[in-house]
Design an enzyme around this catalytic site. Structure first.
Site, PDB file in Angstrom:
ATOM      1  CG  ASN A 157      -0.392  -0.020   2.504  1.00 42.64           C
ATOM      2  OD1 ASN A 157       0.639  -0.656   2.701  1.00 42.64           O
ATOM      3  ND2 ASN A 157      -0.985   0.674   3.447  1.00 42.64           N
ATOM      4  CD  GLU A 255       6.180  -0.652  11.887  1.00 46.68           C
ATOM      5  OE1 GLU A 255       5.908  -0.260  10.756  1.00 46.68           O
ATOM      6  OE2 GLU A 255       7.069  -0.166  12.587  1.00 46.68           O
ATOM      7  CB  CYS A 288      -2.006  -0.087   8.259  1.00 49.63           C
ATOM      8  SG  CYS A 288      -0.755   1.190   8.471  1.00 49.63           S
ATOM      9  CD  GLU A 462      10.635  -1.025  12.892  1.00 50.37           C
ATOM     10  OE1 GLU A 462      11.082  -0.340  11.966  1.00 50.37           O
ATOM     11  OE2 GLU A 462      10.265  -2.206  12.758  1.00 50.37           O
TER      12      GLU A 462
END
Ligand code: NAD
Length: 495
Positions: A157, A255, A288, A462
């Site tokens: 994406n 993630e 997301c 992160e």
């Protein structure tokens, strides 16, 4: 069959980049544009052999790259960042053609952010002085040392943005990397290899392994010589990678997906909330972090719905190369099928359409911005990530109910809270399960701040120094105080 594809007038090499060389596989996989279904390229399909070659090349390059230290690496990484900036137009055009993301977004924000992802961490690494913790008899010198070869596996994406978000800190920390781009949008990561070579990145420091997840990705994740795996993608893939990593006890950073709540209280600026809710449909909802569960205080539901309807209606649906477009195509027929399936099952299960609810006539891969009401915790459409332009709408009576609804899924990537009351914002921010809470804003991702997911949205953080916590081996050197005589405490440097 050629090793170079021409996309939007830009030549893109379709082979792997391993040890500073372009290497082809005998097998290839096709890449199509979601905009019009046109075939774009035939890309080398890596297997265990190429994965092994890439990890070996990275392993060989590691000692010298690590030995440069942050200050020695910084100018090279700054050249890499500058190289990205110099190619914003080319990278934007290829990314848009490859994954259907908005050209305006790529040109105005995304590609510059890719450069910043590299430059920011190159600079921060130079400031990661080892902390000194004074004990009773010793000084504990904390060192951040490069960990080795990092495998970086990324989704389609925002391929270059999410790849540089890992490449930047991993290289700045002194690791070497093998990047596995997504097979539905692999092209800009190949261009990154060219930019890196021109920037003077030594051979083997960055390797790009093309291929499918099931073959190249799985072989890479299972490689025993890795020091780290940083993965962005879906929960099922994370489970597979996690099982491989467990075999070799390799630290992972995950993630993953989200089903983030977007909570609106009646005391909020409803116009701002409605504008931001409409933004959840941008890039066809393939984001997301999107707030896909709208939770609104019952007494504000009617006016907010009218505003959301109006704001969403102003978003032009169309070709993502058109700079006015805000909602483009879904990336792939399988993604379109997935979105359709979720909505059809939700409707069959009693959900009702507030707007949208089906494919959009603009093109084969387009889907209408959709808002559904009548779904509750436990319903598939409320619980699971759709990754398309589909939101649900629920009302709540008070803060407790808002928090209960917000926390009713197993995801915990982000949460948005719109309210005019700072004390309430603080209470809600504390109570929701999420890696990031945005109060009266959305999608602000400062590189210095931690980023990651709670629940099944991820493992680890992160961003800023948290990237170095992950990409470095943190070592404590306890030096007996006074053992070198007065004024000599055992100064520490970084690898
Ligand atoms: P995916 O999990 O299918 O694929 C992601 C990457 O993993 C691809 O490069 C793929 O080739 C690779 N892969 C697939 N199977 C593999 C395996 N067995 N071993 C190793 N690698 C494998 O995800 P996707 O469909 O590309 O991306 C969409 C998902 O990514 C959504 O769930 C979205 O929410 C998530 N995402 C999360 C973030 C975040 O920052 N949290 C950002 C963007 C996307």
């Amino acid at each position: 069959m050629t090793d170079c594809a021409r996309i939007a007038g830009v030549g893109v090499d379709t082979r792997h980049w391993i040890g500073g060389e372009r290497i082809a596989s005998s097998g290839r996989f096709p890449v199509f544009s979601p905009i019009d279904g046109e075939p774009l390229a035939e890309v080398s399909a890596g297997s265990g052999r190429e994965a092994d070659a890439a990890v070996r090349a990275a392993g060989e390059a590691f000692p010298r790259w690590a030995a440069l230290g942050p200050a020695g690496r910084r100018p090279i990484l700054e050249q890499l960042a500058n190289g990205i900036l110099a190619r914003i137009d080319e990278l934007s055009a290829v990314e848009t053609r490859d994954n259907g993301s908005l050209l305006i977004g790529n040109r105005k924000n995304v590609m510059a952010r890719c450069a910043h992802n590299v430059a920011f961490f190159a600079e921060l690494a130079c400031r990661m002085e080892g902390e000194v913790i004074a004990g009773d008899t010793v000084d504990n010198h904390v060192r951040y040392e490069p960990s080795g070869v990092a495998a970086l596996i990324t989704p389609w994406n925002a391929p270059l943005m999410l790849s540089t978000w890992k490449v930047g800190p991993a290289l700045a920390a002194g690791n070497t990397v093998v990047l596995k781009p997504p097979e539905w949008a692999p092209l800009t990561c190949s261009m990154l290899a060219d930019v890196a070579a021109e920037a003077g990145l030594p051979a083997g420091v960055l390797n790009v392994l093309q291929g499918t997840g099931g073959e190249a990705g799985a072989a890479l994740a299972a490689h025993p010589d890795l020091a780290r795996i940083s993965f962005t993608g879906s929960v099922p893939t994370a489970r597979r990678i996690g099982r491989s990593a467990a075999e070799s006890l390799i630290p992972v950073s995950f993630e993953l997906g989200g089903k983030s709540p977007f909570i609106v209280f009646a005391d909020a600026d409803l116009d701002a909330a409605a504008r931001t809710i409409a933004r959840q449909y941008v890039n066809a909802g393939q984001v997301c972090l999107a707030g896909t569960r709208i939770l609104v205080e019952a007494k504000a539901a009617e006016p907010l719905l009218a505003k959301v309807r109006a704001e969403t209606g102003t978003l032009p649906v169309g070709d993502p190369r058109d700079l006015a477009t805000r909602i483009g195509p879904l990336i792939h027929p399988r993604q379109h099928e997935r979105v359709r399936g979720y909505v059809e099952r939700a409707l069959a299960h009693g959900a009702r359409v507030l707007f949208g609810g089906g494919p959009h006539p603009f093109g084969d891969l387009y889907y209408q911005p959709t808002l559904l009401e009548g779904a509750a915790p436990g319903d598939e459409i409320f619980d699971e990530e759709v990754f398309g332009p589909v939101l649900t709408w629920n009302t709540f009576g008070d803060e407790d109910e808002a928090v209960t609804l917000a926390n009713a899924t197993r995801y915990g990537l982000a949460a948005m809270v719109y309210t005019g009351d700072p004390a309430r914002a603080e209470r809600i921010a504390a109570a929701v399960v999420a890696g990031t809470v945005w109060v009266n804003c959305y999608f602000v991702r400062d590189l210095a701040a931690p980023f990651g997911g709670a629940g099944i949205s991820g493992i680890g953080r992160e961003g800023g120094r948290w990237s170095f916590d992950f990409f470095c081996d943190v070592k404590n050197v306890a030096v007996r105080r006074g053992s070198f005589g007065a004024g000599q405490g055992g100064g520490q440097s970084r690898g």
